[in-house]
Design an enzyme around this catalytic site. Sequence first.
Site, short mmCIF file in Angstrom:
data_model
loop_
_atom_site.label_atom_id
_atom_site.label_comp_id
_atom_site.label_asym_id
_atom_site.label_seq_id
_atom_site.Cartn_x
_atom_site.Cartn_y
_atom_site.Cartn_z
CG ASP A 297 -60.16 76.74 46.93
OD1 ASP A 297 -59.69 77.34 45.94
OD2 ASP A 297 -59.93 77.08 48.10
CG ASP B 219 -55.61 78.86 44.19
OD1 ASP B 219 -55.62 79.28 45.36
OD2 ASP B 219 -54.59 78.46 43.60
CD GLU C 80 -55.71 83.51 46.23
OE1 GLU C 80 -55.04 83.55 47.26
OE2 GLU C 80 -55.46 82.71 45.30
CG HIS D 267 -55.78 78.84 53.22
ND1 HIS D 267 -56.65 79.72 52.60
CD2 HIS D 267 -55.03 78.31 52.22
CE1 HIS D 267 -56.45 79.69 51.30
NE2 HIS D 267 -55.47 78.85 51.05
CG ASP D 268 -52.86 81.41 51.33
OD1 ASP D 268 -52.51 80.24 51.57
OD2 ASP D 268 -53.45 81.75 50.29
O1 ISL Z 1 -49.51 82.82 50.58
C1 ISL Z 1 -49.22 83.81 49.97
C2 ISL Z 1 -48.45 84.78 50.63
O2 ISL Z 1 -47.20 84.29 50.81
C3 ISL Z 1 -49.64 84.11 48.63
O3 ISL Z 1 -48.63 84.49 47.78
C4 ISL Z 1 -50.35 82.92 48.06
O4 ISL Z 1 -49.46 81.99 47.59
C5 ISL Z 1 -51.24 83.43 46.99
O5 ISL Z 1 -52.18 84.18 47.67
C6 ISL Z 1 -51.94 82.33 46.24
O6 ISL Z 1 -52.64 81.51 47.13
C7 ISL Z 1 -53.39 80.48 46.63
O7 ISL Z 1 -52.70 79.69 45.69
C8 ISL Z 1 -51.59 78.95 46.16
C9 ISL Z 1 -51.88 78.19 47.47
O8 ISL Z 1 -50.67 77.75 48.02
C10 ISL Z 1 -52.61 79.06 48.46
O9 ISL Z 1 -52.91 78.33 49.62
C11 ISL Z 1 -53.82 79.58 47.78
O10 ISL Z 1 -54.67 80.31 48.63
C12 ISL Z 1 -51.22 77.99 45.07
O11 ISL Z 1 -52.35 77.24 44.71
#
Ligand code: ISL
Length: 569
Positions: A116, A218, A268, A341-342
Site C-alpha cells: 500500500d 491510497d 484508489e 477494509h473500508d
Molecule cells: O472509508 C471510506 C468510506 O467511509 C472512505 O471515505 C475512505 O476513507 C476512502 O475510501 C479513503 O480510504 C483510504 O484512505 C484512508 C484510510 O482510512 C482508508 O482505510 C483507505 O483505504 C486514509 O488513508
Amino acid sequence: MTDDATPAPETAGGAPRLPEPAWWTSAVVYQIWPRSFADSDGDGVGDLGGIRQRLGHLHDLGVDVIWLSPIYRSPQADAGYDISDYDDIDPLFGTLDDFDALLAEVHALGMKLVMDLVVNHTSEEHPWFVESRSSLDSPRRDWYVWRDGGADGSLPTEWRSFFSGPAWALDEATGQYYLHMFATAQPDLNWENAEMRAEVHAMMNRWLDRGVDGFRMDVINFIAKDPASLEPGSPRFVMGERIHEHLQEMHREVFAHRPDRELITVGEMPGVSVDDAVLFTAADRGELDMVFQFEHVGLDSGPDSKFDNRPVELVPLKASLARWQDGLAERGWNSLYLGNHDQPRSVSRFGDDGEHRYEAATLLATVLHLHRGTPYVYQGDEIGMTNAGFTSIDQYRDIESLNWHAERLAAGDDPEALLEALRTRSRDNARTPVPWAGGAGAGFTTGTPWIDVAAGRPELTVEADRASSGRSVFEHYRRLIALRHESPVVALGAFELLAPDDDRLWAFTRTLGDEGLLVLANVSGEPYELDPALHPSLRRRMLPEVVVTNAPGSTGLTLGPWEARVVRA
Ligand code: ISL
C-alpha cells in the site's frame, strides 16, 4: 505496469489488435488487512509471521497477487494509514527481516506482493511533519499544506474531514492551520513541492529494488491540491489540475525504467468518473494500470453520509458496473471489487447473510469474477464472512466510526439508531479477525484479539468451510480464479448486460471470437423462472453446458434462491 498493455477486444476479423495483453488481465489479487489476518506471537494483532504461516491458504486459492494494507511504522491512529516511517515495518507486524522472508516465500510460491502506498498524507509523527511544523521558515514547511485562518478566527476553508469535523487543524506554535482530509493525525502532503515528490519517488524505488511487485495507491486522486481551490469559499475538490502530470512523473521516475519487471499499479480514487478513469488507465498515457472506483459502493449512501444507509437496488447496481464495463472496453482497464477494509462485508450488504449465505456469497463472487477487469478478493470473503454484528460502541475500534458516533451523539441523535447505522456501515464490519478455526481466539490468535471476532457464527471458520463438501465458498472461489487463468473469454471477452430492468435477475454475456459465456444469477430468495427469450442458447433443445454453478443439481429454466450459473453460449 507495461507500456504496450491496453488489452483490446478482438477486431471483427477475430485477430487480436495488440500483441500481448498485460499479465494482470488474467490475474486475481487478494487483499490482506494484516491486523486481522493471522497472529503468530499471541499479542492479539495479526502480523507478518501470521501471514507467512497462512500462505498455503492463498496458494491453494490460486491468487496471483497479494496486496498488503500498510505495515509501515505508524502510530496506528488510522490502522496504519498514518505512516511515520516509509522505510520500516511497524514492530506490531514484525521487522524488515520478517518482510524479506515473507517476500521470498511469496515469490517462491509463484505469487507477487504489492504494498500500500499512502502518500496523500503522512502521520503527524513523521519526521517531515515534525520538521515542517517546527517553524514558519522550516525548510520543510512547504512539504505540507499550511494556511492562515481568517482575521475573524475563521478556518481557511469550510472543508470537512472524511473523519468528521473540519479538515483544518490549528498548530498553536506557528499560528497557522494545516490541512488534513482524514484524521488530525494525518496531515496532507503538498504535492506542489518538487523536493517532496522526489523523496516519494525515491522511497518507491527503494521498495521496488527490495523486490515488491507494485503498489495500491491510497486516495491517489487527492494528491493534486490545486492552490486556487484552497482559497476561502472554494468548493471541496478531489482532483486538482495537476493530477495527471503527477502520475506521469511518478511513472517516469519509478516504473518506466523497469520494463523487465511484471509490476502492477492500482490507484484508489473516491469520486473518479468513467471518463477520468480512461485517462488514468489508458496504457499509452503512462499513469496507472487500473483504478478503484466508488460508484457502486456509494449507491446505498444517503446524500450527506454513508451512515444514512439505503437498501441496495439491483437495477442501479448492475447498471453502474455495466457502465464501467462499457466505458473501459476500448481503452483502460477495470478493477473489480465488492468489498475491502473500508466497506461492509459484501454478503451482508449485497446478498443474504442468513439462510442463503453460501448461495449469496458464491453468487456475488460469480457475478464479479465474470466481469471484465482484475478481481480483488478481500480476506475472509473467500469463506463468505459476514458483518461484525457488534451491539455496543465499546466493540468498535475504527476512527471513522468512533468520530462519527461521538459527533452525532453530541448532536442529540438517538443512540440506538447510531448503533444500527454502525452495524450496517462501519468499517469494522470487515475488520474482524479471520476465523481460521473454532475456539476462543478463532485460530487467529492464542491471546485476546484486538477486536472482537464477528458475533453469532461460531460455525463459520476457514477449516469448516474448506471441509464442507459441495458447499465450500472457498472451493467456489478457487474454481472462478482457475477459470480466469485458463479462459481468455473470462479475462478479455466483450461484456453485454441483458435484462437491465429486471430487479431480480443479473444476466450478461461475455464474448471473444467464437467463444461465448452466459452468466445467470437470481439475486433473490425466491425461485426465478428464466424467459427463454433472454438469450438464444436458452431456446435450444439441449440446455447449454454449465461451466460454473453454485447449485449443481439445477440445470433447467428455474434458478433456485440465489443461484448463479455460468453456461456456454
Ligand atoms: O472509508 C471510506 C468510506 O467511509 C472512505 O471515505 C475512505 O476513507 C476512502 O475510501 C479513503 O480510504 C483510504 O484512505 C484512508 C484510510 O482510512 C482508508 O482505510 C483507505 O483505504 C486514509 O488513508
